[in-house]
Design an enzyme around this catalytic site. Sequence first.
Site, mmCIF file in Angstrom:
data_model
loop_
_atom_site.group_PDB
_atom_site.id
_atom_site.type_symbol
_atom_site.label_atom_id
_atom_site.label_comp_id
_atom_site.label_asym_id
_atom_site.label_seq_id
_atom_site.Cartn_x
_atom_site.Cartn_y
_atom_site.Cartn_z
ATOM 1 N N ALA A 154 0.839 -1.197 0.000
ATOM 2 C CA ALA A 154 0.000 0.000 0.000
ATOM 3 C C ALA A 154 0.877 1.251 0.000
ATOM 4 C CB ALA A 154 -0.915 0.013 1.219
ATOM 5 N N ASP A 155 0.333 2.312 -0.562
ATOM 6 C CA ASP A 155 1.022 3.597 -0.547
ATOM 7 C C ASP A 155 -0.028 4.695 -0.515
ATOM 8 O OD1 ASP A 155 3.878 4.842 -0.980
ATOM 9 O OD2 ASP A 155 2.498 6.044 -2.175
#
Length: 208
Positions: A85-86
């Site tokens: 995730a970012d």
Amino acid sequence: MNKKIILASASPRRRELLTQIGLDFDVVVSETEEKITSTEPAKVVEELSAQKAEAVWEKLAVSGVFDPEQKSGEATMTDTLVLGADTVVACDGKILGKPADSEAAAAMLTMLQGRGHEVYTGVTILYEENGERKTLTFHEKTTVHFYPMTDAQIREYVATGDPMDKAGAYGIQGFCARYIRGIEGDYNNVVGLPVGRVYQELHGLRLV
């Protein structure tokens, strides 16, 4: 079949969110150099989430077994999924990362105060199905509206140190909550992971 979840992130907030919804997981931090080919926030977070997940997948695949304590383990890549995730904050199309120093944090907050901006989180899920690696990548967007902030209030918040490790120089779940007028979209997405959608995607794929 349920798979062992590997979170490819060092973020304590993402760990808390996954724990909150009752998922068991281990953490393996991606050490890859992040590279982006787009300036569009939605594409940037998708690219970066995929890079993180792929780096951790390759690390585990090379070792042949997920084994954080260098002991005999049970989870191979067949029964493991990697979640990357970012998150970025964007204002007027400009991506705001983590501030380099207190001055940068104050400048970001000055830009955000008294108006709305967007928070994007990209998510990539890697898993094996019938011997073939599968990839699911998506993003969520939440619009956050700030109350006006005076220079003194901005300095007070920066002095807490809270902005320094957060994209956009603020955390919605902490001290800065006093300046949040409202949001449109998923609150948890702003914290760092849209766990509702993550769970629904995993459940739909019969991975949990």
